[in-house]
Design an enzyme around this catalytic site. Structure first.
Site, PDB file in Angstrom:
ATOM      1  CB  SER A  28      -0.891   0.255   1.458  1.00  0.00           C
ATOM      2  OG  SER A  28      -0.115  -0.181   2.290  1.00  0.00           O
TER       3      SER A  28
ATOM      4  CG  ASP B 121       2.372  -4.972   2.802  1.00  0.00           C
ATOM      5  OD1 ASP B 121       3.153  -3.887   2.298  1.00  0.00           O
ATOM      6  OD2 ASP B 121       2.514  -5.597   4.235  1.00  0.00           O
TER       7      ASP B 121
ATOM      8  CG  ASP C 178       8.181  -8.222  11.820  1.00  0.00           C
ATOM      9  OD1 ASP C 178       8.705  -7.773  11.432  1.00  0.00           O
ATOM     10  OD2 ASP C 178       7.110  -8.756  12.584  1.00  0.00           O
ATOM     11  CB  VAL C 179      11.176  -5.030   7.830  1.00  0.00           C
ATOM     12  CG1 VAL C 179      11.104  -4.727   6.322  1.00  0.00           C
ATOM     13  CG2 VAL C 179       9.755  -4.079   9.216  1.00  0.00           C
TER      14      VAL C 179
ATOM     15  CB  CYS D  99       8.186   1.896   1.658  1.00  0.00           C
ATOM     16  SG  CYS D  99       8.160   2.661   0.098  1.00  0.00           S
TER      17      CYS D  99
ATOM     18  CB  SER E 255       8.956  11.008   9.023  1.00  0.00           C
ATOM     19  OG  SER E 255       8.044  11.714   9.068  1.00  0.00           O
TER      20      SER E 255
ATOM     21  CE1 TYR F  21       6.547   7.684  11.471  1.00  0.00           C
ATOM     22  CE2 TYR F  21       6.408   9.614  11.283  1.00  0.00           C
ATOM     23  CZ  TYR F  21       6.772   8.817  10.515  1.00  0.00           C
ATOM     24  OH  TYR F  21       6.412   8.599   9.503  1.00  0.00           O
TER      25      TYR F  21
ATOM     26  CE  LYS G   1       9.224   6.391   9.599  1.00  0.00           C
ATOM     27  NZ  LYS G   1       9.694   5.387   8.203  1.00  0.00           N
TER      28      LYS G   1
END
Length: 253
Positions: free
Chosen positions: A15, A36, A57-58, A84, A146, A159, A163
């Site tokens: 997605s 994904d 699962d990364v 991503c 981000s 978060y 990032k």
């Protein structure tokens, strides 16, 4: 790097920006494997572009080793790896329910930061074994940070830390992998119209757009994908983070 005929892996490919990258690379002739956690979503995109969908699962080493092995079996060693996959769980350092849950902080770091490094290190190890392309390159890793890495909002401590870590590891990874001819780049998107952001109320979306200088709109996943394709094609881009944000600077909240 001409991506035509090259193998590529895209995490979070089911997605949003991951799906857009998969479509762009496939459109340019690359062979795509999508990784994904949502196998059904990955399969839908893979069917659309003629790619390979893999559940993974990364943040889990065994899961990614297995996925990369399956991708290699199908397409050969991936010369391009685009990270991503990510989560954006929020929480105040001290909220109404008390201090920020440590397990939540750890989970965000595990998926966003450790997950990106996990995929990058394993992909790079395989890239280092193949013959260089005519440009001298062996491969490319593109990570997704981000703008919150620079001006995180209230509730984004986890978060932003995840990032910010991605931004910080970009240059050291590029310096180390240069001897193999592997480039490492990071993109720091701003307000991109992904399913997560579009699920917010119109009022919230409008308030976010108001902080963007120009163009005054949400970014599109396809704009992120076009930048990734340009990074692949422009071999001088290495060891840097590019903000893709319409000059937005996030307010505290």
């Amino acid at each position: 790097m001409d991506v035509k005929g090259l193998a590529a892996i895209v995490t979070g490919g089911g997605s949003g920006m991951g799906a857009a990258v998969a479509r762009a690379l496939a459109g340019a002739g690359a062979k795509i494997a999508l990784i994904d956690r949502n196998a059904e979503a990955a399969e839908a995109v893979a069917t659309e572009i003629g790619g390979l969908a893999l559940a993974g699962d990364v943040s889990d080493e065994a899961s990614i080793r297995e996925a990369l092995a399956a991708a290699r079996e199908a397409h050969g060693v991936a010369r391009i790896a685009v990270n991503c996959a990510g989560i954006a769980d929020a929480g105040r350092v001290v909220g109404r329910e008390g201090p920020h849950p440590l397990d939540l902080f750890r989970r965000v770091i595990d998926v966003n930061l450790i997950g990106s490094f996990n995929v990058g290190r394993l992909a790079a190890a395989a890239m280092a074994e193949v013959e260089p392309l005519p440009t001298g390159e062996r491969g490319l890793i593109v990570n997704t940070a981000s703008v919150a890495a620079y001006e995180g909002q209230i509730g984004q401590a986890a978060y932003s830390a995840s990032k910010g870590g991605i931004v910080a590891m970009t240059l050291p990874m590029a310096r180390e992998l240069a001897r193999f001819g592997i480039r490492v780049m990071t993109v720091a998107p701003g307000l991109i119209g992904t399913p997560m952001l579009l699920s917010m109320s119109d009022e919230v979306q409008e308030s976010l757009v108001a902080t963007t200088l120009f163009p005054k709109r949400l970014g599109q996943p396809e704009e992120y994908a076009r930048l990734v394709l340009h990074i692949a094609e422009n071999e001088l881009l290495n060891g840097e983070t590019i903000r893709l944000d319409g000059a937005v600077r996030l307010a505290p909240k």
